[in-house]
Structures are given as structure tokens and as C-alpha cells.
Design a protein around this motif. Sequence first.
Motif, PDB file in Angstrom:
ATOM      1  N   SER A  21      41.514-100.979 -17.147  1.00  0.00           N
ATOM      2  CA  SER A  21      41.108 -99.862 -16.274  1.00  0.00           C
ATOM      3  C   SER A  21      41.420 -98.451 -16.757  1.00  0.00           C
ATOM      4  CB  SER A  21      41.662-100.030 -14.853  1.00  0.00           C
ATOM      5  OG  SER A  21      41.252-101.270 -14.354  1.00  0.00           O
ATOM      6  N   HIS A  25      31.802-104.866 -23.136  1.00  0.00           N
ATOM      7  CA  HIS A  25      30.979-104.105 -22.195  1.00  0.00           C
ATOM      8  C   HIS A  25      31.392-102.642 -22.313  1.00  0.00           C
ATOM      9  CE1 HIS A  25      34.638-104.715 -19.958  1.00  0.00           C
ATOM     10  NE2 HIS A  25      34.204-104.195 -18.827  1.00  0.00           N
ATOM     11  N   ASP A  61      37.460 -98.189 -19.902  1.00  0.00           N
ATOM     12  CA  ASP A  61      38.669 -98.683 -20.574  1.00  0.00           C
ATOM     13  C   ASP A  61      38.351 -99.449 -21.859  1.00  0.00           C
ATOM     14  OD1 ASP A  61      37.517-100.364 -18.579  1.00  0.00           O
ATOM     15  OD2 ASP A  61      39.259-101.684 -18.609  1.00  0.00           O
ATOM     16  N   HIS A  62      37.054 -99.647 -22.139  1.00  0.00           N
ATOM     17  CA  HIS A  62      36.675-100.389 -23.345  1.00  0.00           C
ATOM     18  C   HIS A  62      35.967 -99.521 -24.389  1.00  0.00           C
ATOM     19  CE1 HIS A  62      37.778-104.228 -21.398  1.00  0.00           C
ATOM     20  NE2 HIS A  62      37.570-103.486 -20.332  1.00  0.00           N
ATOM     21  N   ASP A  97      37.930-109.041 -18.704  1.00  0.00           N
ATOM     22  CA  ASP A  97      37.010-108.591 -17.659  1.00  0.00           C
ATOM     23  C   ASP A  97      36.070-109.694 -17.182  1.00  0.00           C
ATOM     24  OD1 ASP A  97      37.965-106.278 -19.309  1.00  0.00           O
ATOM     25  OD2 ASP A  97      37.088-105.190 -17.631  1.00  0.00           O
ATOM     26  N   HIS A 123      37.605-109.379 -11.784  1.00  0.00           N
ATOM     27  CA  HIS A 123      38.799-109.711 -12.570  1.00  0.00           C
ATOM     28  C   HIS A 123      39.414-111.024 -12.125  1.00  0.00           C
ATOM     29  CE1 HIS A 123      38.698-106.028 -14.800  1.00  0.00           C
ATOM     30  NE2 HIS A 123      38.458-105.375 -13.675  1.00  0.00           N
ATOM     31  N   HIS A 159      44.665-107.511 -20.240  1.00  0.00           N
ATOM     32  CA  HIS A 159      44.027-106.586 -19.286  1.00  0.00           C
ATOM     33  C   HIS A 159      44.952-106.372 -18.090  1.00  0.00           C
ATOM     34  CE1 HIS A 159      40.789-104.693 -16.888  1.00  0.00           C
ATOM     35  NE2 HIS A 159      40.161-104.527 -18.040  1.00  0.00           N
TER      36      HIS A 159
HETATM   37 ZN   LIG Z   1      38.342-103.436 -18.291  1.00  0.00          ZN
END
Ligand SMILES: [Zn+2]
Length: 443
Positions: free
Chosen positions: A11, A116, A120-121, A217, A260, A282
Amino acid sequence: MLLKFWGTRGSIPAPVQPEQVEQKIIAALEAAGREQINLLNAQSIREFAANLSFNASTVGGNTTCVTVEVGDELIIFDAGSGIRELGEYLMDESDPWAKKFGFARGKGHAYLFFTHTHWDHIQGLPFFKPIHVPGNTFDVYHVHKYVPDVLARQMEQEFFPLQYHQIAASFQYHLLNEGAQVEVAGATITNIELKHPGKAYAYRVEADNAIAILATDGEYKSLDYTSTMKYSKFYANADVLIFDAMFSVRESFVKEDWGHSSALIGADIAKEANVKRLLLFHHDPASTDAEIMRVWQETKEYLGQQQGAPEVLVAQEGLELELKNPPTVSEFSINDHVEKGVIFMTLSGKFGAHATEQFRDHLAHSLQTYQTDKVVLKMENLSELTIAGIRALVDARRTVLTLALVSVPENIYRVFELAGTTDFFAIYKDIDAVLSALNSHSD
Ligand SMILES: [Zn+2]
Ligand SMILES: [Zn+2]
């Protein structure tokens, strides 16, 4: 393959707070006291510090970035804020590891896979120094069509001082179909869709006879066997399963459709999939190291009583895992080498009923291809021979004019003896012996 973790939070980046640092120092000093560490000796302090758990250290605050090294190749998964740290290391070529890759000199190349495009990625990419060095090249793999567009949009001037078109390195994009398999850097990589807002993709990476899965995720809303089966199949026999453990089980029930999962759900799926190690990943930005440690302990406790349960680890920044397994000997394989009109066939693995058709087809094909009737079967790599295998060899003896067996291991030779068939074949000690026999025949 070597896995390294550069960011394991979900996140949003979550740096350790000052009061937490204080708590960690107190906890470490208390432990040092209990273990009677000599605090006047620098060496003993360092050794003690190196073995502190992440509770006294930290899992880290950066968002997702994991690298997989296969040989001299670098594969990066996701570009959360952890990729900034990776970039700092890659640019410091006083380190032989960084020098090998050459990113500081504009000679670097890496593969970059995206699960994705949630912030946060991807948020670390503009800060990843190697993309600002001309000459570096990146092959970018993605399943969502819009990845190139999103990476450019996050660098529009309202968000970042440097625009996407000003990136000095070159990016080559590769759109992957759902479930597609690609070979990169000596690794085989496949993907599967995870339930997540806007979809995310888990990757299965196979190299060095080992399997690593990055499944971040993902929500497993229905835990029925039929719903989770496709995942346990995709995760099957992994050496490491990196799993979205952001929520507690309770939260995962309450926060339905947030996309999640939880450590205990991961434990069930990992066990079902015969996974060796489950890596909790994560982490919730709101979770302290102590809270993550508690989840870790509880997951181990939950699995503790179960037979064949996976080992549970916490993914933390700086964690490295080397995955390598010896080649399996169970498979049967044949390799041809042709010299002076003689086919040298190396038989490897287990020569049993499952291998006889393969052997017959291969032999027929090779005789046809090389237009010769002299075959030497090299047997030093055979680990097992059954009567079905001998039957296939007897049949081969009938179709090949000159068939010799060479370098037969003792246990394999014993099987010929037990079957009373040693006199069916011309068996030679080594290649020299078989060559001089063949020559004397043809002279
Ligand atoms: Zn994430
Ligand atoms: Zn996400």
C-alpha cells in the motif's frame, strides 16, 4: 536462482517511527544483557546484532520490489519504493556484484515484470537511478495492456519533475497473455490472475530446478476446494511462495473485495500445494514489526501440528534466498552424438516401462536421420534399469546391426545378470574398448 527482497510492505511506504526505534534499542539491550554479551567488545556486539530478529531490526518500510538473479541475469518484480534502494546498490560499482551488471556505465540490462500498477508497485520507478543512465536497457513484461501508459502518466509534470520521455535508458515492452509462458534469462515464467481490484497477476518462476512464486495482492474470497484448486495447482511444489499476508483472517472476512489475504489462508493453500517455504509478504503499513512477528508466530503455531507443513518466513528487506535443487534423476533422457558413422547414445535416468516407447522412437528416428546401423549405448548416467528396459534393449539388438553397450554401472550390470541376458549384448568397459572392437570388425 537467488531471490532478494528490496521492499515487502503493501500500500504505502511505512518507515519505522522514532518511538519504535527506541523500543528496539531497549529490546536489543535487554537481550544483550540476558545473553551476557560483552558490550565493550566491538566484534561480539556485531555478532550479536547480526542475529537479532526482525523484531529488534525491522522488516523494512519500502513497498514491493523483489529481484531474482539467474546466473548473471537480473529479473526485477515490481517497482515499489524498494526499487530505489536496489538502484542505489546497482550504481555503486565499487561492489563486484554491481560491477557485474554495469548499470552505472550504461551497460546494464534487466527484465522487469509487473504484477499490476497500483501505486505501491510502481511508485519507485522514477527514483530508480539506472533508468536515468543512457545505454541501460530494460525488457518490461506486463499482462495489463495499460502498463506503459500508466508508467508514463505517473511521471507527468504535476506528479514528478522529470517526464517519462526524458528517461535516458531504453524500455522494450512485452505484453503477456493471461497464463502465457515466457523464457527469460534462463528462467521459465508463467502467470495467473489473482482476485484483486483491477486484477493482479502472480508469477511462477522456474530456474535451477527450483520454483519461486510471487503471489502478491490477491484475495481468496471463497475458500472452497474448487475455488482454491487452480491456485494450489499454480503454486504446486514451489520452493518458495511469496504470499499476500496483509490482513488478519478476521480482516479478510470483514474487508471483502479489498483484494488481500492473510497468513493463515496462505498456510492452508501452501500446505495444499506442497510448498516448501511460505513467505509472508505485502505487510500492512500499519503493522509494527512486533505485530508482524506475532502473525509469524501464530502462523507457525497454526501449522505446527500438521504433517509436511511448509516452513514459514517473514519477507523483510535485505532477505536473500538461494534456491537450487539437484537435477531429478527420475526422468529418462537420450542424447545423441555422432562420430565416424557411429551413433553414441547417452542414456540418463531411469530406464523403465515409462521410457521404452521413447527409447524405441528415438532409436528409429536416429537410425533414419544418420543413415547408419552402428549404435553405442553409453550407460554411465543410468540410475535404474528394469526388465521392461531390458526388453526394449533386446528388441533394439534385433533391429540394429551393431549394438554395443558401454560404461555400464555395476548395479545396472547386475540387472542384466539377474535377467540372464548378459550374453545378448556386446558389453564393453569403456569407449576405447568399443572403438577398437568396432575398428577391428570393419578392418
Ligand atoms: Zn499492493
Ligand atoms: Zn494492489
